[in-house]
Design a protein around this motif. Structure first.
Motif, PDB file in Angstrom:
ATOM      1  N   ALA A 123       0.834  -1.202   0.000  1.00 36.40           N
ATOM      2  CA  ALA A 123       0.000   0.000   0.000  1.00 36.40           C
ATOM      3  C   ALA A 123       0.870   1.254   0.000  1.00 36.40           C
ATOM      4  CB  ALA A 123      -0.948  -0.005   1.194  1.00 36.40           C
ATOM      5  N   VAL A 124       1.923   1.265   0.810  1.00 29.62           N
ATOM      6  CA  VAL A 124       2.832   2.415   0.856  1.00 29.62           C
ATOM      7  C   VAL A 124       3.502   2.609  -0.502  1.00 29.62           C
ATOM      8  CG1 VAL A 124       5.000   3.280   1.859  1.00 29.62           C
ATOM      9  CG2 VAL A 124       3.211   2.339   3.338  1.00 29.62           C
ATOM     10  N   VAL A 125       3.987   1.535  -1.093  1.00 26.57           N
ATOM     11  CA  VAL A 125       4.653   1.624  -2.401  1.00 26.57           C
ATOM     12  C   VAL A 125       3.683   2.191  -3.431  1.00 26.57           C
ATOM     13  CG1 VAL A 125       5.617   0.244  -4.297  1.00 26.57           C
ATOM     14  CG2 VAL A 125       6.337  -0.198  -1.939  1.00 26.57           C
ATOM     15  N   GLU A 126       2.460   1.668  -3.455  1.00 29.93           N
ATOM     16  CA  GLU A 126       1.485   2.125  -4.451  1.00 29.93           C
ATOM     17  C   GLU A 126       1.045   3.563  -4.210  1.00 29.93           C
ATOM     18  OE1 GLU A 126      -1.563  -0.893  -4.653  1.00 29.93           O
ATOM     19  OE2 GLU A 126      -0.100  -2.402  -5.282  1.00 29.93           O
ATOM     20  N   ILE A 127       0.834   3.932  -2.948  1.00 29.61           N
ATOM     21  CA  ILE A 127       0.460   5.321  -2.640  1.00 29.61           C
ATOM     22  C   ILE A 127       1.586   6.261  -3.034  1.00 29.61           C
ATOM     23  CG2 ILE A 127       0.000   6.933  -0.747  1.00 29.61           C
ATOM     24  CD1 ILE A 127      -1.575   4.573   0.587  1.00 29.61           C
ATOM     25  N   ASN A 128       2.818   5.890  -2.742  1.00 33.11           N
ATOM     26  CA  ASN A 128       3.958   6.727  -3.134  1.00 33.11           C
ATOM     27  C   ASN A 128       4.034   6.879  -4.648  1.00 33.11           C
ATOM     28  OD1 ASN A 128       4.771   7.297  -0.533  1.00 33.11           O
ATOM     29  ND2 ASN A 128       6.402   5.771  -0.491  1.00 33.11           N
ATOM     30  N   ALA A 129       3.826   5.788  -5.368  1.00 25.99           N
ATOM     31  CA  ALA A 129       3.878   5.852  -6.831  1.00 25.99           C
ATOM     32  C   ALA A 129       2.761   6.747  -7.373  1.00 25.99           C
ATOM     33  CB  ALA A 129       3.783   4.446  -7.430  1.00 25.99           C
ATOM     34  N   VAL A 130       1.570   6.605  -6.828  1.00 28.82           N
ATOM     35  CA  VAL A 130       0.438   7.438  -7.270  1.00 28.82           C
ATOM     36  C   VAL A 130       0.706   8.906  -6.947  1.00 28.82           C
ATOM     37  CG1 VAL A 130      -1.999   7.956  -6.824  1.00 28.82           C
ATOM     38  CG2 VAL A 130      -1.280   5.595  -7.231  1.00 28.82           C
ATOM     39  N   TRP A 131       1.246   9.178  -5.763  1.00 26.77           N
ATOM     40  CA  TRP A 131       1.560  10.566  -5.385  1.00 26.77           C
ATOM     41  C   TRP A 131       2.546  11.172  -6.395  1.00 26.77           C
ATOM     42  CZ3 TRP A 131       0.210  14.060  -1.530  1.00 26.77           C
ATOM     43  CH2 TRP A 131       1.024  15.191  -1.429  1.00 26.77           C
ATOM     44  N   ALA A 132       3.572  10.423  -6.740  1.00 20.40           N
ATOM     45  CA  ALA A 132       4.579  10.935  -7.671  1.00 20.40           C
ATOM     46  C   ALA A 132       3.957  11.254  -9.032  1.00 20.40           C
ATOM     47  CB  ALA A 132       5.713   9.920  -7.821  1.00 20.40           C
ATOM     48  N   VAL A 133       3.144  10.342  -9.530  1.00 22.22           N
ATOM     49  CA  VAL A 133       2.500  10.555 -10.838  1.00 22.22           C
ATOM     50  C   VAL A 133       1.527  11.728 -10.761  1.00 22.22           C
ATOM     51  CG1 VAL A 133       0.906   9.542 -12.525  1.00 22.22           C
ATOM     52  CG2 VAL A 133       2.821   8.187 -11.631  1.00 22.22           C
ATOM     53  N   LEU A 134       0.692  11.771  -9.730  1.00 20.88           N
ATOM     54  CA  LEU A 134      -0.298  12.850  -9.621  1.00 20.88           C
ATOM     55  C   LEU A 134       0.364  14.214  -9.428  1.00 20.88           C
ATOM     56  CD1 LEU A 134      -3.245  11.305  -7.583  1.00 20.88           C
ATOM     57  CD2 LEU A 134      -3.115  11.798 -10.033  1.00 20.88           C
ATOM     58  N   SER A 135       1.515  14.243  -8.790  1.00 16.99           N
ATOM     59  CA  SER A 135       2.235  15.510  -8.633  1.00 16.99           C
ATOM     60  C   SER A 135       2.605  16.084  -9.995  1.00 16.99           C
ATOM     61  CB  SER A 135       3.500  15.319  -7.797  1.00 16.99           C
ATOM     62  OG  SER A 135       3.182  14.970  -6.477  1.00 16.99           O
ATOM     63  N   VAL A 136       3.112  15.229 -10.863  1.00 19.80           N
ATOM     64  CA  VAL A 136       3.506  15.674 -12.209  1.00 19.80           C
ATOM     65  C   VAL A 136       2.267  16.034 -13.037  1.00 19.80           C
ATOM     66  CG1 VAL A 136       4.671  14.975 -14.344  1.00 19.80           C
ATOM     67  CG2 VAL A 136       5.663  14.389 -12.124  1.00 19.80           C
ATOM     68  N   VAL A 137       1.210  15.219 -12.919  1.00 25.97           N
ATOM     69  CA  VAL A 137      -0.039  15.509 -13.638  1.00 25.97           C
ATOM     70  C   VAL A 137      -0.616  16.839 -13.164  1.00 25.97           C
ATOM     71  CG1 VAL A 137      -2.436  14.759 -13.951  1.00 25.97           C
ATOM     72  CG2 VAL A 137      -0.570  13.106 -14.190  1.00 25.97           C
ATOM     73  N   ALA A 138      -0.636  17.057 -11.841  1.00 23.25           N
ATOM     74  CA  ALA A 138      -1.156  18.313 -11.302  1.00 23.25           C
ATOM     75  C   ALA A 138      -0.348  19.499 -11.804  1.00 23.25           C
ATOM     76  CB  ALA A 138      -1.153  18.270  -9.777  1.00 23.25           C
ATOM     77  N   LEU A 139       0.945  19.334 -11.872  1.00 22.58           N
ATOM     78  CA  LEU A 139       1.806  20.407 -12.376  1.00 22.58           C
ATOM     79  C   LEU A 139       1.468  20.730 -13.827  1.00 22.58           C
ATOM     80  CD1 LEU A 139       4.223  22.302 -11.938  1.00 22.58           C
ATOM     81  CD2 LEU A 139       5.709  20.429 -12.612  1.00 22.58           C
ATOM     82  N   ALA A 140       1.245  19.705 -14.622  1.00 22.63           N
ATOM     83  CA  ALA A 140       0.952  19.910 -16.046  1.00 22.63           C
ATOM     84  C   ALA A 140      -0.481  20.364 -16.293  1.00 22.63           C
ATOM     85  CB  ALA A 140       1.224  18.612 -16.812  1.00 22.63           C
ATOM     86  N   ALA A 141      -1.430  19.880 -15.493  1.00 23.83           N
ATOM     87  CA  ALA A 141      -2.843  20.095 -15.815  1.00 23.83           C
ATOM     88  C   ALA A 141      -3.543  21.151 -14.968  1.00 23.83           C
ATOM     89  CB  ALA A 141      -3.595  18.765 -15.693  1.00 23.83           C
ATOM     90  N   TRP A 142      -3.196  21.294 -13.697  1.00 24.04           N
ATOM     91  CA  TRP A 142      -4.001  22.150 -12.833  1.00 24.04           C
ATOM     92  C   TRP A 142      -3.259  23.300 -12.196  1.00 24.04           C
ATOM     93  CZ3 TRP A 142      -4.502  16.726 -11.134  1.00 24.04           C
ATOM     94  CH2 TRP A 142      -5.536  16.079 -11.781  1.00 24.04           C
ATOM     95  N   LEU A 143      -2.043  23.081 -11.799  1.00 23.37           N
ATOM     96  CA  LEU A 143      -1.329  24.090 -11.036  1.00 23.37           C
ATOM     97  C   LEU A 143      -0.612  25.083 -11.939  1.00 23.37           C
ATOM     98  CD1 LEU A 143       0.272  21.768  -8.310  1.00 23.37           C
ATOM     99  CD2 LEU A 143      -1.812  23.141  -8.118  1.00 23.37           C
ATOM    100  N   SER A 144      -0.464  26.295 -11.434  1.00 23.81           N
ATOM    101  CA  SER A 144       0.328  27.329 -12.105  1.00 23.81           C
ATOM    102  C   SER A 144       1.317  27.876 -11.080  1.00 23.81           C
ATOM    103  CB  SER A 144      -0.574  28.451 -12.626  1.00 23.81           C
ATOM    104  OG  SER A 144      -1.497  27.957 -13.550  1.00 23.81           O
ATOM    105  N   PRO A 145       2.321  27.077 -10.738  1.00 24.53           N
ATOM    106  CA  PRO A 145       3.219  27.473  -9.647  1.00 24.53           C
ATOM    107  C   PRO A 145       4.205  28.556 -10.065  1.00 24.53           C
ATOM    108  CG  PRO A 145       4.003  25.464 -10.647  1.00 24.53           C
ATOM    109  CD  PRO A 145       2.697  25.804 -11.322  1.00 24.53           C
ATOM    110  N   SER A 146       4.859  29.109  -9.049  1.00 26.07           N
ATOM    111  CA  SER A 146       5.973  30.022  -9.273  1.00 26.07           C
ATOM    112  C   SER A 146       7.160  29.203  -9.784  1.00 26.07           C
ATOM    113  CB  SER A 146       6.342  30.696  -7.952  1.00 26.07           C
ATOM    114  OG  SER A 146       6.838  29.720  -7.047  1.00 26.07           O
ATOM    115  N   GLY A 193      11.358   7.670  -5.696  1.00 24.87           N
ATOM    116  CA  GLY A 193      12.541   6.957  -5.224  1.00 24.87           C
ATOM    117  C   GLY A 193      12.229   6.102  -4.004  1.00 24.87           C
ATOM    118  N   PHE A 194      11.439   6.646  -3.080  1.00 23.13           N
ATOM    119  CA  PHE A 194      11.020   5.843  -1.929  1.00 23.13           C
ATOM    120  C   PHE A 194      10.232   4.623  -2.389  1.00 23.13           C
ATOM    121  CE2 PHE A 194      11.331   9.651   1.051  1.00 23.13           C
ATOM    122  CZ  PHE A 194      12.407   9.140   1.743  1.00 23.13           C
ATOM    123  N   ALA A 195       9.315   4.824  -3.317  1.00 26.09           N
ATOM    124  CA  ALA A 195       8.524   3.691  -3.821  1.00 26.09           C
ATOM    125  C   ALA A 195       9.442   2.630  -4.425  1.00 26.09           C
ATOM    126  CB  ALA A 195       7.504   4.165  -4.858  1.00 26.09           C
ATOM    127  N   ALA A 196      10.429   3.061  -5.185  1.00 27.99           N
ATOM    128  CA  ALA A 196      11.325   2.116  -5.857  1.00 27.99           C
ATOM    129  C   ALA A 196      12.167   1.322  -4.859  1.00 27.99           C
ATOM    130  CB  ALA A 196      12.230   2.854  -6.837  1.00 27.99           C
TER     131      ALA A 196
END
Length: 159
Positions: free
Chosen positions: A91-114, A130-133
């Motif tokens: 569960a930890v490995v999968e949650i970490n992997a999903v977090w990593a992917v969603l972070s990049v997706v959020a950056l590309a699709a929703w967020l407009s960061p500095s 890296g933790f997931a791996a």
């Protein structure tokens, strides 16, 4: 699933500074818990200033921070177990992997960061990936080690 290669096991051993797969897994889980907990506390305690620095909504950072603190506590509980259960580690490995992917997706699709946010978001996604791996690798090494020790029938895996 194939057994981990000798070189990948050696790399994990070097990172964890142990040859015991269970100790290796517990160390990676413990480090994940500490890093995630500190990150979550920072997000929660300084959501306004960090939000302005990263160009991300402070309310979002507060919510994420509180969630990360709870998640870090759960990962810490797993790390404290003498033999972390396979299901919990998966569960930890999968949650970490999903977090990593969603972070990049959020950056590309929703967020407009500095500019700082545009660097921080993929950087933290890379750390979490890296933790997931390494957690996945340590889990596989432990299961391969247990299977080899139990003979052809293999051990009874705990879930």
């Amino acid at each position: 699933m194939s057994a981990p290669s000798a070189s990948s096991t050696f790399q994990l051993t070097a990172l964890a500074r142990t040859t015991d797969p269970t100790a290796m897994l517990r160390r990676f889980l413990g480090l994940d818990a500490v890093v995630t907990g500190v990150n979550g506390l920072a997000y929660a305690a300084a959501s306004g200033p960090l939000g302005r620095l990263l160009g991300v909504d402070g309310e979002l950072l507060l919510t994420l921070g509180l969630g990360l603190v709870v998640y870090a506590a759960g990962v810490g509980v797993l790390a404290a177990r003498t033999r972390p259960p396979v299901l919990g580690v998966r569960a930890v490995v999968e949650i970490n992997a999903v977090w990593a992917v969603l972070s990049v997706v959020a950056l590309a699709a929703w967020l407009s960061p500095s500019a700082a946010g545009a660097v921080w978001i993929p950087l933290q996604a890379l750390v979490v990936a890296g933790f997931a791996a390494v957690q996945h690798g340590a889990l596989r090494a432990g299961r391969a080690n247990a299977a080899g020790a139990a003979g052809p029938a293999g051990p009874a895996l705990r879930a």
